[in-house]
Design a protein around this motif. Structure first.
Motif, PDB file in Angstrom:
ATOM      1  N   UNK A 138       0.955  -1.599  -0.281  1.00 31.57           N
ATOM      2  CA  UNK A 138      -0.084  -0.053   0.458  1.00 31.57           C
ATOM      3  C   UNK A 138       0.243   1.069  -0.166  1.00 31.57           C
ATOM      4  N   UNK A 139       2.208   1.421   0.580  1.00 33.58           N
ATOM      5  CA  UNK A 139       2.930   2.809  -0.001  1.00 33.58           C
ATOM      6  C   UNK A 139       3.372   2.715  -0.971  1.00 33.58           C
ATOM      7  N   UNK A 140       3.322   1.489  -1.764  1.00 31.12           N
ATOM      8  CA  UNK A 140       3.668   2.258  -3.320  1.00 31.12           C
ATOM      9  C   UNK A 140       2.719   2.069  -4.471  1.00 31.12           C
ATOM     10  N   UNK A 141       1.639   2.780  -4.584  1.00 32.60           N
ATOM     11  CA  UNK A 141       0.897   2.651  -5.371  1.00 32.60           C
ATOM     12  C   UNK A 141       1.325   2.168  -6.790  1.00 32.60           C
ATOM     13  N   UNK A 142       1.897   2.589  -6.827  1.00 33.17           N
ATOM     14  CA  UNK A 142       2.046   1.752  -8.379  1.00 33.17           C
ATOM     15  C   UNK A 142       2.567   0.235  -8.820  1.00 33.17           C
ATOM     16  N   UNK A 143       2.626  -0.625  -7.962  1.00 33.66           N
ATOM     17  CA  UNK A 143       2.216  -1.726  -7.168  1.00 33.66           C
ATOM     18  C   UNK A 143       1.466  -2.218  -7.839  1.00 33.66           C
ATOM     19  N   UNK A 144       0.282  -1.420  -7.868  1.00 31.05           N
ATOM     20  CA  UNK A 144      -1.724  -1.690  -8.511  1.00 31.05           C
ATOM     21  C   UNK A 144      -1.239  -2.426 -10.451  1.00 31.05           C
ATOM     22  N   UNK A 145      -0.360  -1.296 -10.978  1.00 39.42           N
ATOM     23  CA  UNK A 145      -0.227  -1.932 -12.515  1.00 39.42           C
ATOM     24  C   UNK A 145      -0.758  -2.915 -12.993  1.00 39.42           C
ATOM     25  N   UNK A 146       0.123  -3.534 -12.526  1.00 35.85           N
ATOM     26  CA  UNK A 146      -0.250  -5.411 -13.487  1.00 35.85           C
ATOM     27  C   UNK A 146      -1.857  -5.928 -12.769  1.00 35.85           C
ATOM     28  N   UNK A 147      -2.847  -5.288 -12.171  1.00 40.44           N
ATOM     29  CA  UNK A 147      -3.353  -5.484 -11.793  1.00 40.44           C
ATOM     30  C   UNK A 147      -4.972  -4.902 -12.259  1.00 40.44           C
ATOM     31  N   UNK A 148      -5.052  -3.571 -13.213  1.00 38.59           N
ATOM     32  CA  UNK A 148      -5.572  -2.998 -13.575  1.00 38.59           C
ATOM     33  C   UNK A 148      -6.564  -3.146 -14.071  1.00 38.59           C
ATOM     34  N   UNK A 149      -5.515  -4.136 -15.608  1.00 39.16           N
ATOM     35  CA  UNK A 149      -6.703  -4.646 -16.005  1.00 39.16           C
ATOM     36  C   UNK A 149      -7.988  -5.503 -16.131  1.00 39.16           C
ATOM     37  N   UNK A 150      -7.791  -6.277 -15.031  1.00 37.36           N
ATOM     38  CA  UNK A 150      -8.734  -7.474 -14.619  1.00 37.36           C
ATOM     39  C   UNK A 150      -9.505  -6.332 -13.911  1.00 37.36           C
ATOM     40  N   UNK A 197     -10.662  -2.950 -14.976  1.00 40.87           N
ATOM     41  CA  UNK A 197     -10.673  -2.333 -15.458  1.00 40.87           C
ATOM     42  C   UNK A 197     -10.905  -1.821 -16.805  1.00 40.87           C
ATOM     43  N   UNK A 198     -11.704  -2.369 -17.814  1.00 45.99           N
ATOM     44  CA  UNK A 198     -11.716  -3.187 -18.491  1.00 45.99           C
ATOM     45  C   UNK A 198     -10.995  -1.500 -20.071  1.00 45.99           C
ATOM     46  N   UNK A 199     -10.103  -1.769 -20.451  1.00 43.26           N
ATOM     47  CA  UNK A 199      -9.902  -0.943 -21.489  1.00 43.26           C
ATOM     48  C   UNK A 199      -8.868  -0.284 -20.516  1.00 43.26           C
ATOM     49  N   UNK A 200      -8.211  -0.333 -19.239  1.00 43.06           N
ATOM     50  CA  UNK A 200      -7.764   0.700 -19.076  1.00 43.06           C
ATOM     51  C   UNK A 200      -5.986  -0.354 -18.519  1.00 43.06           C
ATOM     52  N   UNK A 201      -5.105   0.339 -19.468  1.00 38.65           N
ATOM     53  CA  UNK A 201      -3.726  -1.467 -19.437  1.00 38.65           C
ATOM     54  C   UNK A 201      -3.101  -0.888 -18.297  1.00 38.65           C
ATOM     55  N   UNK A 202      -2.901   0.775 -18.085  1.00 38.27           N
ATOM     56  CA  UNK A 202      -2.164   1.093 -17.211  1.00 38.27           C
ATOM     57  C   UNK A 202      -2.510   2.861 -16.322  1.00 38.27           C
ATOM     58  N   UNK A 203      -1.904   2.893 -15.694  1.00 39.07           N
ATOM     59  CA  UNK A 203      -2.351   4.954 -14.895  1.00 39.07           C
ATOM     60  C   UNK A 203      -1.072   5.950 -15.060  1.00 39.07           C
ATOM     61  N   UNK A 204      -1.321   6.523 -15.127  1.00 38.33           N
ATOM     62  CA  UNK A 204       0.101   7.547 -15.640  1.00 38.33           C
ATOM     63  C   UNK A 204       0.643   8.524 -13.953  1.00 38.33           C
ATOM     64  N   UNK A 205       1.984   7.600 -13.447  1.00 42.95           N
ATOM     65  CA  UNK A 205       2.085   8.531 -12.255  1.00 42.95           C
ATOM     66  C   UNK A 205       2.706   9.587 -12.213  1.00 42.95           C
ATOM     67  N   UNK A 206       2.485  10.065 -11.212  1.00 38.55           N
ATOM     68  CA  UNK A 206       3.858  11.693 -11.859  1.00 38.55           C
ATOM     69  C   UNK A 206       4.950  11.163 -10.112  1.00 38.55           C
ATOM     70  N   UNK A 207       5.845  12.450 -10.524  1.00 39.31           N
ATOM     71  CA  UNK A 207       6.597  11.647  -9.493  1.00 39.31           C
ATOM     72  C   UNK A 207       5.932  11.725  -7.562  1.00 39.31           C
ATOM     73  N   UNK A 208       5.458  12.733  -7.832  1.00 39.83           N
ATOM     74  CA  UNK A 208       4.048  12.331  -6.112  1.00 39.83           C
ATOM     75  C   UNK A 208       3.312  12.222  -5.769  1.00 39.83           C
ATOM     76  N   UNK A 209       3.133  10.751  -6.388  1.00 42.79           N
ATOM     77  CA  UNK A 209       2.096  10.023  -7.053  1.00 42.79           C
ATOM     78  C   UNK A 209       0.879  10.095  -7.307  1.00 42.79           C
ATOM     79  N   UNK A 210       0.546  10.858  -7.743  1.00 46.91           N
ATOM     80  CA  UNK A 210      -0.507  11.653  -7.475  1.00 46.91           C
ATOM     81  C   UNK A 210      -0.898  11.742  -9.655  1.00 46.91           C
ATOM     82  N   UNK A 211      -2.149  10.700  -9.625  1.00 46.53           N
ATOM     83  CA  UNK A 211      -2.645  10.056 -10.908  1.00 46.53           C
ATOM     84  C   UNK A 211      -3.264  11.095 -12.418  1.00 46.53           C
TER      85      UNK A 211
END
Length: 88
Positions: free
Chosen positions: A22-34, A36-50
């Motif tokens: 949970x401390x690293x939100x970017x670790x969710x990326x591999x599971x997004x496809x399951x 949200x249909x149609x989403x491959x990834x989300x763009x994180x800024x350095x400040x962890x903002x989407x």
């Protein structure tokens, strides 16, 4: 799973991986496809903002409202709910 019903699409092992990182939100990326249909990834800024959602075809859709994952204090389901809301 009750707080974010899309988690029902994930296996128990995938859920444990997400919740243990949970401390690293970017670790969710591999599971997004399951989740949200149609989403491959989300763009994180350095400040962890989407700031955008990306499709498998590499199309990028900027979010109208930037989502600050730091405000969720490790609650993945909270900021994923914000991502879901930003789709509408």
């Amino acid at each position: 799973r009750l707080y974010f019903p899309r988690f029902f699409f994930l296996s128990n092992d995938e859920m444990l991986e997400i919740l243990s990182e949970t401390k690293d939100p970017t670790r969710v990326q591999p599971h997004l496809k399951k989740c949200f249909e149609g989403i491959d990834s989300i763009k994180f800024e350095e400040s962890l903002e989407i700031t955008a959602m990306n499709s498998v075809e590499k199309e990028s859709v900027p979010l109208k409202t930037i989502i600050d994952t730091n405000k969720a204090n490790g609650a993945v389901e909270k900021w994923l709910g914000e991502v879901e809301y930003a789709m509408f």
